[in-house]
Design a protein around this motif. Structure first.
Motif, PDB file in Angstrom:
ATOM      1  N   PHE A  70       0.829  -1.204   0.000  1.00 13.63           N
ATOM      2  CA  PHE A  70       0.000   0.000   0.000  1.00 13.63           C
ATOM      3  C   PHE A  70       0.869   1.262   0.000  1.00 13.63           C
ATOM      4  O   PHE A  70       2.056   1.223   0.277  1.00 13.63           O
ATOM      5  N   LYS A  71       0.208   2.382  -0.284  1.00  9.50           N
ATOM      6  CA  LYS A  71       0.763   3.719  -0.120  1.00  9.50           C
ATOM      7  C   LYS A  71      -0.238   4.501   0.692  1.00  9.50           C
ATOM      8  O   LYS A  71      -1.448   4.388   0.455  1.00  9.50           O
ATOM      9  N   GLY A  72       0.220   5.281   1.646  1.00 10.88           N
ATOM     10  CA  GLY A  72      -0.694   6.072   2.456  1.00 10.88           C
ATOM     11  C   GLY A  72      -0.853   5.469   3.839  1.00 10.88           C
ATOM     12  O   GLY A  72       0.120   5.344   4.573  1.00 10.88           O
ATOM     13  N   GLN A  73      -2.093   5.052   4.155  1.00  8.00           N
ATOM     14  CA  GLN A  73      -2.390   4.521   5.472  1.00  8.00           C
ATOM     15  C   GLN A  73      -3.147   3.210   5.363  1.00  8.00           C
ATOM     16  O   GLN A  73      -4.084   3.094   4.575  1.00  8.00           O
ATOM     17  N   ALA A  74      -2.731   2.235   6.166  1.00  8.88           N
ATOM     18  CA  ALA A  74      -3.439   0.960   6.234  1.00  8.88           C
ATOM     19  C   ALA A  74      -3.793   0.699   7.691  1.00  8.88           C
ATOM     20  O   ALA A  74      -2.958   0.881   8.579  1.00  8.88           O
ATOM     21  N   ARG A  75      -5.023   0.281   7.933  1.00  4.49           N
ATOM     22  CA  ARG A  75      -5.458  -0.031   9.290  1.00  4.49           C
ATOM     23  C   ARG A  75      -5.987  -1.454   9.318  1.00  4.49           C
ATOM     24  O   ARG A  75      -6.803  -1.835   8.479  1.00  4.49           O
ATOM     25  N   ALA A 101       2.348 -10.774   4.757  1.00  6.52           N
ATOM     26  CA  ALA A 101       3.314  -9.672   4.772  1.00  6.52           C
ATOM     27  C   ALA A 101       2.586  -8.359   4.491  1.00  6.52           C
ATOM     28  O   ALA A 101       1.664  -8.313   3.687  1.00  6.52           O
ATOM     29  N   ILE A 102       3.012  -7.314   5.183  1.00  8.10           N
ATOM     30  CA  ILE A 102       2.471  -5.974   4.962  1.00  8.10           C
ATOM     31  C   ILE A 102       3.643  -5.068   4.630  1.00  8.10           C
ATOM     32  O   ILE A 102       4.531  -4.872   5.464  1.00  8.10           O
ATOM     33  N   HIS A 103       3.655  -4.552   3.422  1.00  5.23           N
ATOM     34  CA  HIS A 103       4.727  -3.662   2.981  1.00  5.23           C
ATOM     35  C   HIS A 103       4.096  -2.387   2.436  1.00  5.23           C
ATOM     36  O   HIS A 103       3.197  -2.451   1.593  1.00  5.23           O
ATOM     37  N   GLY A 104       4.575  -1.252   2.916  1.00  7.03           N
ATOM     38  CA  GLY A 104       3.973  -0.028   2.429  1.00  7.03           C
ATOM     39  C   GLY A 104       4.819   1.201   2.617  1.00  7.03           C
ATOM     40  O   GLY A 104       5.808   1.199   3.345  1.00  7.03           O
ATOM     41  N   GLU A 105       4.382   2.235   1.931  1.00  5.61           N
ATOM     42  CA  GLU A 105       4.952   3.567   2.080  1.00  5.61           C
ATOM     43  C   GLU A 105       3.917   4.380   2.831  1.00  5.61           C
ATOM     44  O   GLU A 105       2.897   4.745   2.262  1.00  5.61           O
ATOM     45  N   GLY A 106       4.159   4.605   4.100  1.00  8.83           N
ATOM     46  CA  GLY A 106       3.203   5.336   4.912  1.00  8.83           C
ATOM     47  C   GLY A 106       3.055   4.710   6.276  1.00  8.83           C
ATOM     48  O   GLY A 106       4.010   4.178   6.841  1.00  8.83           O
ATOM     49  N   LEU A 107       1.822   4.757   6.788  1.00 11.61           N
ATOM     50  CA  LEU A 107       1.524   4.356   8.163  1.00 11.61           C
ATOM     51  C   LEU A 107       0.711   3.070   8.205  1.00 11.61           C
ATOM     52  O   LEU A 107      -0.286   2.937   7.496  1.00 11.61           O
ATOM     53  N   VAL A 108       1.113   2.141   9.074  1.00 12.69           N
ATOM     54  CA  VAL A 108       0.332   0.946   9.370  1.00 12.69           C
ATOM     55  C   VAL A 108      -0.194   1.080  10.794  1.00 12.69           C
ATOM     56  O   VAL A 108       0.589   1.281  11.725  1.00 12.69           O
ATOM     57  N   LEU A 109      -1.510   0.974  10.946  1.00  6.25           N
ATOM     58  CA  LEU A 109      -2.140   1.003  12.263  1.00  6.25           C
ATOM     59  C   LEU A 109      -2.684  -0.389  12.550  1.00  6.25           C
ATOM     60  O   LEU A 109      -3.521  -0.892  11.799  1.00  6.25           O
ATOM     61  N   ALA A 165       7.143  -0.552   6.822  1.00  5.73           N
ATOM     62  CA  ALA A 165       6.483   0.694   6.437  1.00  5.73           C
ATOM     63  C   ALA A 165       7.308   1.860   6.978  1.00  5.73           C
ATOM     64  O   ALA A 165       8.304   1.663   7.672  1.00  5.73           O
ATOM     65  N   ASP A 166       6.851   3.077   6.686  1.00  2.50           N
ATOM     66  CA  ASP A 166       7.540   4.240   7.234  1.00  2.50           C
ATOM     67  C   ASP A 166       7.288   4.360   8.734  1.00  2.50           C
ATOM     68  O   ASP A 166       8.190   4.609   9.516  1.00  2.50           O
ATOM     69  N   ARG A 167       6.020   4.199   9.119  1.00  7.05           N
ATOM     70  CA  ARG A 167       5.627   4.278  10.528  1.00  7.05           C
ATOM     71  C   ARG A 167       4.672   3.133  10.835  1.00  7.05           C
ATOM     72  O   ARG A 167       3.804   2.806  10.017  1.00  7.05           O
ATOM     73  N   VAL A 168       4.813   2.580  12.044  1.00  3.68           N
ATOM     74  CA  VAL A 168       3.953   1.473  12.455  1.00  3.68           C
ATOM     75  C   VAL A 168       3.483   1.739  13.888  1.00  3.68           C
ATOM     76  O   VAL A 168       4.298   2.015  14.766  1.00  3.68           O
ATOM     77  N   VAL A 169       2.173   1.683  14.096  1.00  3.82           N
ATOM     78  CA  VAL A 169       1.587   1.847  15.420  1.00  3.82           C
ATOM     79  C   VAL A 169       0.840   0.559  15.745  1.00  3.82           C
ATOM     80  O   VAL A 169      -0.064   0.154  15.012  1.00  3.82           O
ATOM     81  N   ILE A 170       1.208  -0.076  16.860  1.00  2.00           N
ATOM     82  CA  ILE A 170       0.638  -1.378  17.217  1.00  2.00           C
ATOM     83  C   ILE A 170      -0.086  -1.271  18.556  1.00  2.00           C
ATOM     84  O   ILE A 170       0.527  -0.957  19.575  1.00  2.00           O
ATOM     85  N   SER A 171      -1.387  -1.570  18.526  1.00  2.53           N
ATOM     86  CA  SER A 171      -2.180  -1.662  19.753  1.00  2.53           C
ATOM     87  C   SER A 171      -2.732  -3.070  19.933  1.00  2.53           C
ATOM     88  O   SER A 171      -3.247  -3.396  20.990  1.00  2.53           O
ATOM     89  N   GLY A 172      -2.633  -3.891  18.897  1.00  2.00           N
ATOM     90  CA  GLY A 172      -3.160  -5.255  18.935  1.00  2.00           C
ATOM     91  C   GLY A 172      -2.041  -6.264  19.090  1.00  2.00           C
ATOM     92  O   GLY A 172      -0.970  -5.951  19.611  1.00  2.00           O
TER      93      GLY A 172
END
Length: 133
Positions: free
Chosen positions: A26-31, A39-47, A60-67
């Motif tokens: 992906f590009k942008g944001q993936a939630r 596999a998750i590969h992207g340019e942007g943010l993974v939530l 990815a560029d940024r990764v935020v993990i709550s799960g």
């Protein structure tokens, strides 16, 4: 799986109760709030939301993990582990932020980016400082 229409800035959304296998690019944001393996590969943010169960390598560029995430995570900018996050795997990023109450089993590699003022720091949010001796 699909686009989340009410949040136009999210380019990919996997909802709670949905399971997906494969490779996400992906590009942008993936939630992710559901189950994902691969596999998750992207340019942007993974939530990774608090209800998510992910067994995947994440880049990815940024990764935020709550799960729950099982797999290595590589970020070009930063990785944030938020409560009640649970990560089993190695992390590699210039900046890693962990809230008190998260579970992390793995190795932390601080990859430095030029020009990043916060590079090479590990922040523990909410941690109490030890009394001065």
């Amino acid at each position: 799986m699909g686009r989340k229409s009410r949040e136009s800035h999210v380019n990919f959304y996997l909802g709670q109760g949905i399971r997906q296998e494969g490779k996400l690019v992906f590009k942008g944001q993936a939630r992710v709030d559901g189950e994902f393996s691969g596999a998750i590969h992207g340019e942007g943010l993974v939530l990774v939301g608090s209800t998510a169960v992910v067994e995947a390598e994440i880049k990815a560029d940024r990764v935020v993990i709550s799960g729950r995430v099982t797999g290595n995570v590589v970020a070009g900018e930063r990785i944030e582990l938020k409560k009640p996050g649970n990560l089993i795997g190695d992390v590699t990023a210039p900046l890693v932020v962990m809230e008190e109450g998260v579970r992390f089993e793995g190795h932390c590699h601080m990859a430095l980016n030029q020009g990043n003022q916060e590079a090479g720091r590990l922040k523990l949010l909410g941690a109490r400082s030890a009394p001065e001796a």
